[in-house]
Design a protein around this motif. Structure first.
Motif, short mmCIF file in Angstrom:
data_model
loop_
_atom_site.label_atom_id
_atom_site.label_comp_id
_atom_site.label_asym_id
_atom_site.label_seq_id
_atom_site.Cartn_x
_atom_site.Cartn_y
_atom_site.Cartn_z
N SER A 23 3.76 -38.74 10.08
CA SER A 23 5.05 -38.86 9.41
C SER A 23 6.19 -38.40 10.30
O SER A 23 7.34 -38.79 10.09
CB SER A 23 5.05 -38.04 8.11
OG SER A 23 4.76 -36.68 8.39
N THR A 24 5.86 -37.57 11.31
CA THR A 24 6.91 -37.00 12.17
C THR A 24 6.42 -36.92 13.61
O THR A 24 5.26 -36.62 13.87
CB THR A 24 7.27 -35.56 11.70
OG1 THR A 24 7.67 -35.61 10.32
CG2 THR A 24 8.43 -35.00 12.53
N GLU A 57 9.05 -23.89 9.72
CA GLU A 57 7.79 -23.91 10.47
C GLU A 57 7.25 -22.50 10.50
O GLU A 57 7.96 -21.54 10.83
CB GLU A 57 7.99 -24.41 11.90
CG GLU A 57 6.68 -24.41 12.70
CD GLU A 57 6.84 -24.90 14.12
OE1 GLU A 57 7.99 -25.19 14.50
OE2 GLU A 57 5.82 -24.98 14.84
N GLN A 100 2.71 -32.85 -0.74
CA GLN A 100 3.82 -33.47 -0.02
C GLN A 100 4.72 -32.44 0.66
O GLN A 100 5.48 -32.78 1.57
CB GLN A 100 4.67 -34.32 -0.98
CG GLN A 100 3.95 -35.52 -1.55
CD GLN A 100 2.99 -35.16 -2.67
OE1 GLN A 100 3.03 -34.03 -3.19
NE2 GLN A 100 2.12 -36.09 -3.04
N ALA A 115 5.74 -26.29 7.55
CA ALA A 115 4.98 -26.89 8.65
C ALA A 115 4.08 -25.83 9.27
O ALA A 115 4.52 -24.71 9.53
CB ALA A 115 5.92 -27.47 9.71
N GLU A 138 3.13 -29.81 5.77
CA GLU A 138 3.09 -30.65 6.98
C GLU A 138 2.21 -29.97 8.03
O GLU A 138 2.44 -28.83 8.40
CB GLU A 138 4.50 -30.86 7.53
CG GLU A 138 4.54 -31.83 8.72
CD GLU A 138 5.96 -32.19 9.12
OE1 GLU A 138 6.49 -31.52 10.02
OE2 GLU A 138 6.54 -33.12 8.50
N LYS A 195 9.88 -28.03 2.70
CA LYS A 195 8.51 -28.20 3.22
C LYS A 195 8.15 -27.01 4.10
O LYS A 195 9.01 -26.29 4.59
CB LYS A 195 8.41 -29.50 4.04
CG LYS A 195 8.73 -30.76 3.28
CD LYS A 195 8.44 -31.99 4.11
CE LYS A 195 9.31 -32.07 5.35
NZ LYS A 195 10.72 -32.30 5.04
N GLU A 200 0.94 -29.77 11.81
CA GLU A 200 1.35 -30.14 13.15
C GLU A 200 0.17 -30.07 14.10
O GLU A 200 -0.53 -29.06 14.17
CB GLU A 200 2.46 -29.21 13.65
CG GLU A 200 3.78 -29.38 12.95
CD GLU A 200 4.89 -28.57 13.61
OE1 GLU A 200 5.97 -28.45 13.01
OE2 GLU A 200 4.67 -28.05 14.72
N ARG A 207 1.47 -34.32 4.87
CA ARG A 207 2.18 -34.97 5.95
C ARG A 207 1.65 -34.50 7.30
O ARG A 207 1.19 -33.37 7.43
CB ARG A 207 3.69 -34.68 5.86
CG ARG A 207 4.32 -35.17 4.57
CD ARG A 207 5.69 -34.54 4.36
NE ARG A 207 6.60 -34.85 5.45
CZ ARG A 207 7.37 -35.93 5.52
NH1 ARG A 207 7.32 -36.82 4.53
NH2 ARG A 207 8.17 -36.14 6.53
N LEU A 208 1.71 -35.37 8.31
CA LEU A 208 1.23 -35.03 9.65
C LEU A 208 2.38 -35.14 10.65
O LEU A 208 3.20 -36.06 10.58
CB LEU A 208 0.09 -35.96 10.09
CG LEU A 208 -1.23 -35.85 9.34
CD1 LEU A 208 -2.25 -36.78 9.96
CD2 LEU A 208 -1.74 -34.43 9.34
N SER A 209 2.39 -34.21 11.60
CA SER A 209 3.42 -34.21 12.65
C SER A 209 2.73 -34.13 14.00
O SER A 209 1.79 -33.36 14.19
CB SER A 209 4.36 -33.01 12.47
OG SER A 209 5.26 -32.91 13.56
#
Length: 784
Positions: A696-697, A561, A643, A614, A646, A612, A648, A674-676
């Protein structure tokens, strides 16, 4: 709703003066006093029985050796006082939260002291040289009364002490006068121990009651996850067994299907949806496809199917996932659904009246400013004073978020009506926007006049409201500035009143704050930080740190992150908690966020391809329609596959606008990003967010991680609920802030997918991240 008592008075910081009721009355102390005085409810008869019974026993005992007229007189006064005290407290509403004021506390203290004087005086009914038998018998009875009082009124230690201390002192002097000075110390020690026990019992009582309050508040968060759909107008939960028959039919689902929950229980889902087509087995293709997916035990999301209800065709949107027990046995399906046949065509009123607020009917900002200009002009000409008072509602956001904007709008209309009813000649109230109101005051005599009105406004607004069968409570913060001394223009006076309002809210709300010149110093500090922030990118003062995220099952690193850090030459190291809100307010978050995005993507390309990155994105960034283009540009420039990125966001993203952020997030999903959802469970945790956007998270807040590791039932239940919810919707979970092995083991046991925290690594600069991927021999060579 979070109680003010739990916010302001914790277990360990209740001052002794506050516990004894010796401090001034304010809201936090008022809550504490209510907790202390409430246990007295229903104890009046018990006190009457104890006092009366013990007085009769004492009178019978003293009759043997004391002149009977004296005993009868004392007995008559004691019984009369007991009855009078009982009737006095029996008329008081001890269960009313607004009752526990300093006056009622003093009443309790006075009655305790009166009773103490009566019983203390009994030791001297034989004169200044009482017999030892008389003193000991009375001390035994008085000690029983003190013990009983400690049990009945232990929540009010000063009341107990005001009874125990005089009686103990009188008994000690009496034992000495009776020729037994050796018993004086014993009597004093007994009284001291009882007084000490009262204080400890009171502290324990407050801790227990506060723990009950906190437990209730946390359990509300868990239950909200399951009640959310019952509070909406178009969404419901549904569940089947392993034979695809409906189970646990909710009232909302039963209403949508046009039947009763009892009648639908055990009915095949396909039969409930297909209506008459069930008999002929000629199902529409979409229903047939759904049945095949359920037969293969596959998850499905946002599946549009035709539904026949009472012979009418409607269209539903259904999503579901299979349910498995701990051994992997199939239990059935659980999902969500909504009726999408009719789209809500309610449009907000576009044109508003030029000078009046359409919702409340009050003057709007333009009208208020015109009135303030007239008031200032008159004040300058007549050498008088006027004032601008700004009012902001406390806890209004919670009403909007939990019950919806229609309820919030009705609440605002009721607030406006109360405010309008308080206006007198020379006063104008209006709505500035949102939950902010203002009052313009002409011809003010003194600041006391303003503060008296402000307190009446706070008290009036703070009274309970009833909106759509909901009892609601809000408060108000008030700030004011006096013209022309605090400003001789509309802009200056309004700005200074706004600074005073910020001061009021910083104090916790429900208070009045006047403008003072020192508020400009705080504004100046903020201005300097904003000025430095504007040039921080050009001076390359920002740096990204990266915190590892690992797979919970085996501790394998799966990403990082990105966390921004700012070091300024004038201000030094500035925490993100200080400059990020400022960047959002000053609209600097866009370029800063773009730098973070591009830098993190470029840095992630230097890592192994399975990792990944974030990146946190604020609600303000998502209001920019070009944000999706910025993401595409950053990915293309760095070469990072979508992909591996991510984004957040927090639930505040969905509370800021009417749906634009959700559309933008859908565009990012279309790119493969991707989304968190961050901080889920700490706010209002609407299930609607998870239905509308394909996250996704879900991230689990550290507060729940710490609680679960300590065995907190509430935290464990919340994490399990979030994990189960994520699993059912095909999402993963990331637990934040794991710092110990116990926390990590707990999170693994509870089924979290990923873990992030100091246990696996603190945030580190990009150079340190790269060293993680170098072969050992390369690191040794570099060190040499």
């Amino acid at each position: 709703m979070k109680s003010l008592f739990s916010d302001q008075i914790s277990d360990d910081d209740i001052p002794l003066r506050t516990l004894l009721g010796l401090t001034r009355q304010d809201e936090a102390v008022g809550d504490l006093r209510q907790l202390q005085i409430a246990p007295l409810r229903g104890r009046g008869a018990l006190r009457l029985l104890l006092n009366g019974g013990m007085a009769l026993v004492a009178g019978f005992t003293m009759m043997m050796e004391t002149a009977w007229p004296v005993v009868v007189g004392w007995l008559f006064v004691t019984l009369a006082f007991s009855i009078w005290s009982f009737r006095t407290f029996d008329r008081l509403p001890l269960d009313d939260p607004k009752f526990a004021t300093a006056a009622e506390f003093r009443l309790c203290h006075r009655h305790a002291l009166y009773s103490a004087l009566l019983w203390g005086g009994a030791f001297w009914l034989q004169g200044l040289a009482p017999t030892l038998d008389h003193v000991l018998s009375l001390w035994t009875i008085a000690l029983l009364l003190m013990l009983a009082l400690t049990m009945v009124a232990h929540s009010m230690p000063l009341t107990c002490i005001l009874y125990i201390a005089p009686v103990t002192l009188s008994a000690s002097l009496a034992t000495a006068a009776a020729g037994a000075p050796q018993l004086t110390g014993v009597t004093m020690v007994a009284g001291l121990l009882l007084a000490t026990f009262c204080l400890r019992f009171a502290q324990t009582h407050i801790r227990i009651r506060r723990a009950e309050t906190v437990l209730h508040e946390k359990s509300e968060t868990v239950s909200l996850l399951l009640r959310e759909f019952e509070d909406t107008s178009a969404d419901w939960l549904w569940q089947t067994d392993n034979s695809r028959r409906l189970v646990h039919v909710s009232p909302r689902l039963a209403y949508a299907l046009g039947g009763s929950a009892e009648a639908l229980e055990g009915i095949p889902l396909l039969q409930a949806l297909s209506g008459d087509a069930w008999e002929s087995a000629t199902f529409p293709k979409a229903l047939h496809d759904m049945a095949e997916r359920m037969k293969r035990r596959e998850s499905f999301s946002n599946l549009i199917v035709p539904v026949t209800i009472a012979g009418k065709r409607r269209w539903w949107e259904l999503s579901a996932s299979p349910r498995l027990d701990e051994s992997g046995k199939f239990l059935g399906f659980r999902g969500v659904g909504s009726d999408v046949t009719e789209q809500h065509a309610t449009a907000e009123q576009i044109a508003k009246m030029a000078r009046f607020d359409n919702l409340t009917g009050l003057p709007n900002r333009l009208s208020l400013h015109e009135d303030l200009a007239r008031a200032l002009t008159h004040a300058l000409e007549a050498k008088s004073r006027c004032a601008m008072m700004m009012i902001d509602l406390d806890r209004f956001k919670a009403v909007n978020d939990t019950l919806g904007h229609p309820v919030g709008d009705k609440l605002l209309a009721q607030v406006a009506a109360r405010l309008k009813s308080m206006m007198e000649q020379g006063m104008t109230c209006g709505r500035l926007g949102g939950d902010e109101f203002a009052v313009v005051l002409h011809n003010i005599v003194s600041s006391k006049e303003i503060e008296d009105l402000a307190r009446r406004i706070i008290a009036t607004i703070s009274r309970p409201y009833v909106v759509d069968n909901h009892q609601l409570f809000v408060g108000a913060s008030v700030g004011y500035a006096i013209g022309p001394q605090d400003g001789n223009t509309v802009e200056t006076l309004t700005r200074n009143a706004d600074l005073a309002l910020y001061k009021s809210k910083d104090k916790g709300g429900n208070v009045v704050a006047a403008y003072v010149a020192s508020l400009h110093a705080q504004a100046e500090e903020r201005r300097v930080m904003e000025q430095e922030l504007r040039g921080a990118l050009d001076r390359k003062e920002f740096e990204l740190y990266y915190q590892p995220v690992v797979t919970a099952e085996d501790g394998t690193l799966n990403g990082f992150e990105a966390l921004i850090r700012w070091t300024n030459q004038k201000l030094g190291s500035v925490s993100p908690g200080r400059f990020i809100p400022l960047a959002e307010d000053s609209r600097l978050i866009g370029p800063i966020g773009e730098w973070v995005l591009r830098t993190a993507c470029a840095e992630a390309m230097r890592w192994p391809s399975n990792l990944k990155i974030a990146i946190n994105v604020s609600a303000e960034q998502l209001t920019d329609p070009n944000f999706a283009s910025v993401v595409v540009s950053a990915l293309a420039q760095s070469g990072l596959p979508p992909q591996r990125l991510e984004i957040e966001v927090t639930e505040s993203v969905f509370l800021r606008d009417g749906g634009g952020a959700a559309q933008l997030l859908d565009q990012l999903i279309g790119l493969g990003v991707r989304l968190s959802l961050d901080d889920f469970g700490t706010g209002y945790s609407s299930l609607g967010y998870l239905r509308k956007t394909q996250f996704s998270t879900i991230k689990v807040d550290r507060s729940f991680v710490v609680g679960a590791a300590k065995g907190s039932i509430e935290s464990i239940a919340i994490i399990r609920a979030v994990v189960a919810l994520a699993d059912s919707l095909g999402m993963s979970t990331t637990a934040e802030g794991a710092e110990t092995e116990v926390e990590v083991d707990t999170l693994r046991t509870l089924g979290c997918s990923n873990i992030q925290g100091y246990y696996y690594g603190r945030p580190m600069p990009a150079t340190d991240v790269l060293t993680l991927f170098r072969p050992p021999e390369s690191i040794a060579t570099a060190a040499a």
